[in-house]
Design an enzyme around this catalytic site. Structure first.
Site, mmCIF file in Angstrom:
data_model
loop_
_atom_site.group_PDB
_atom_site.id
_atom_site.type_symbol
_atom_site.label_atom_id
_atom_site.label_comp_id
_atom_site.label_asym_id
_atom_site.label_seq_id
_atom_site.Cartn_x
_atom_site.Cartn_y
_atom_site.Cartn_z
ATOM 1 N N LYS A 202 0.829 -1.200 0.000
ATOM 2 C CA LYS A 202 0.000 0.000 0.000
ATOM 3 C C LYS A 202 0.867 1.255 0.000
ATOM 4 C CE LYS A 202 -3.454 2.847 0.516
ATOM 5 N NZ LYS A 202 -4.296 3.194 -0.627
ATOM 6 N N CYS A 256 -3.134 10.071 0.517
ATOM 7 C CA CYS A 256 -2.309 8.917 0.138
ATOM 8 C C CYS A 256 -0.905 9.312 -0.309
ATOM 9 C CB CYS A 256 -3.009 8.126 -0.969
ATOM 10 S SG CYS A 256 -4.531 7.326 -0.429
ATOM 11 N N ARG A 320 -7.995 17.529 1.494
ATOM 12 C CA ARG A 320 -7.003 16.959 2.411
ATOM 13 C C ARG A 320 -5.589 17.119 1.862
ATOM 14 N NH1 ARG A 320 -9.096 10.990 3.366
ATOM 15 N NH2 ARG A 320 -9.539 11.248 1.144
#
Length: 419
Positions: A202, A256, A320
């Site tokens: 990830k 991310c 974000r």
């Protein structure tokens, strides 16, 4: 099967809704009463293509409901935030709290799955000691693992279903159980592995993109110094069959790409040198753009700058880690009067004041800065905007707007990565 999803944000709620749409009984848990109240009347408080309609349907069908507290279930999925701290470390307090909250409800045969993006070793070192308090044998009575999503805002529902997925378990049986659970709605291939490998995958997937963007941003700075157009250079380079350079910009945002690399650096600071350097390059871009803006404004008294777009990516409402918000903060610290307009962000949003229209934002301005390449900004009404502005300057940080159209309307056009 009954599933309890802890955390109803950009990932948790779509995941809960997808399981519910497959006929699974799902209870979604969140500490925010507004989220739960909205969910139980079939509504949402975030924007995502198709999600509102899906949630409305599954709530009416009775397969999804909201709760402020966990309850007994067969599967527990933790999808809470893992924000980054001021010193670039992972804040795991939400994962800890979520894990502790389900311990009283755990029964033999249950499966616990972490979806939250986390440093390698989170399941082994952080979660398992907490879950052991349930008195169940880990791996034989309680199955535990990690299965991250691979989705992009605006396409979450489609990609949850069709993208491949990794199911990492603390042992092979846990991994297989997790894979079977997601097969309820996932059509993409599900690969089984151990938790630490899944956690690293990830982080590595997003770090790959971050490092490549950092290369493009460094090229942009170099091209400005030597008088070359970085956008043309990248386009030509990418004609090579084995080259695919990413695009530069004012920085990298979102939870991310802008965050995950730091989770690798946190655990391996002496080894992850290139990863850390890439992150620092991308984090430097708002300051670089601010410096370019100050050069454009040189000689203008009490300048006014209008920023077009404040989200972290185009055509979504998600702010974000938005680099444009960092840019605005830097400009304000330089005593620049900053306005902003974004068709996806409400004027009163709690983060920054947004003008109610493009014309209002541009009136009396000395410089328009394209921060985010929303579709709505592709064909800007330069003739109209120019009549409202004090000075007609336009700075494109995305190579998105036609320089010809801007210049025909009397604007001076500036482009990131080109002098």
């Amino acid at each position: 099967m009954k599933i309890c999803v802890i955390g109803l944000g950009y990932i948790g709620l779509p995941t809960a809704a997808m399981f519910a749409s497959a006929g699974v009984s799902v209870v979604g848990v969140d500490l925010n009463p507004k989220i739960i109240e909205a969910l139980n009347r079939g509504a949402i408080i975030i924007e995502e293509k198709g999600l509102g309609e899906l949630v409305s349907r599954v709530v009416k069908e009775g397969t999804l409901r909201g709760s402020l507290t966990p309850e007994e279930a067969d599967v527990f999925i933790i999808a809470v935030p893992t924000p980054i701290t001021g010193d670039k470390k992972a804040d795991m307090s939400y994962v800890v709290s979520a894990t502790e909250s389900i311990v009283p409800w755990l029964r033999s045969g249950n499966t616990v799955i972490l979806e939250s993006t986390s440093p390698v070793g989170t399941v082994d070192s952080l979660m398992l000691p907490i879950l052991e308090k349930a008195g169940l044998k880990i791996g034989t009575e309680l199955f535990v693992g990690y299965s991250p999503e691979r989705v992009i805002p605006g396409q979450i529902l489609n990609e949850l279903v069709n993208n491949s997925r990794i199911a990492g378990g603390i042992n092979p049986e846990s991994a297989e159980r997790i894979a079977e659970i997601y097969k309820t709605f996932v059509r993409g291939h599900i690969y089984t592995t151990d938790t630490r490998t899944a956690e690293l995958c990830k982080l590595a997937e997003n770090t790959y993109r971050d490092v490549n963007i950092a290369f493009a941003n460094e090229l942009a700075k170099i091209c400005e110094n030597i008088g070359v157009n970085v956008w043309e250079s990248i386009e030509l380079c990418n004609k090579h069959p084995r080259v695919n350079i990413h695009q530069p910009g004012p920085g990298v945002g979102g939870h991310c790409i802008a965050v995950d690399p730091w989770f690798i650096v946190e655990k391996q600071p002496e080894t992850a040198k290139m990863i850390g350097l890439g992150r620092n390059i991308n984090d430097s871009m708002p300051s670089h753009v601010a410096s370019e803006i100050l050069d454009i404004l040189n000689g203008i008294q009490d300048p006014v700058v209008t920023i077009l777009g404040v989200t972290y990516k185009p055509n979504v409402d998600d702010t974000r880690e938005s680099p444009v918000l960092h840019l605005i903060d830097i400009l304000k610290q330089q005593k620049i009067n900053v306005r902003a307009f974004d068709p996806y962000v409400a004027p009163q949003n709690g983060k920054i004041e947004i003008s109610d229209s493009l014309k209002t934002a541009a009136e009396g301005s000395d410089l328009l800065v394209l921060g985010v390449h929303h579709d709505e900004f592709k064909d800007l009404p330069f003739q109209t905007l120019g009549k409202l502005m004090r000075h007609k300057n336009f700075y494109d940080t995305r190579n998105f707007v036609s320089a010809t159209l801007a210049e025909e309307a009397g604007f001076r056009y500036y482009l990131l990565g080109s002098k």
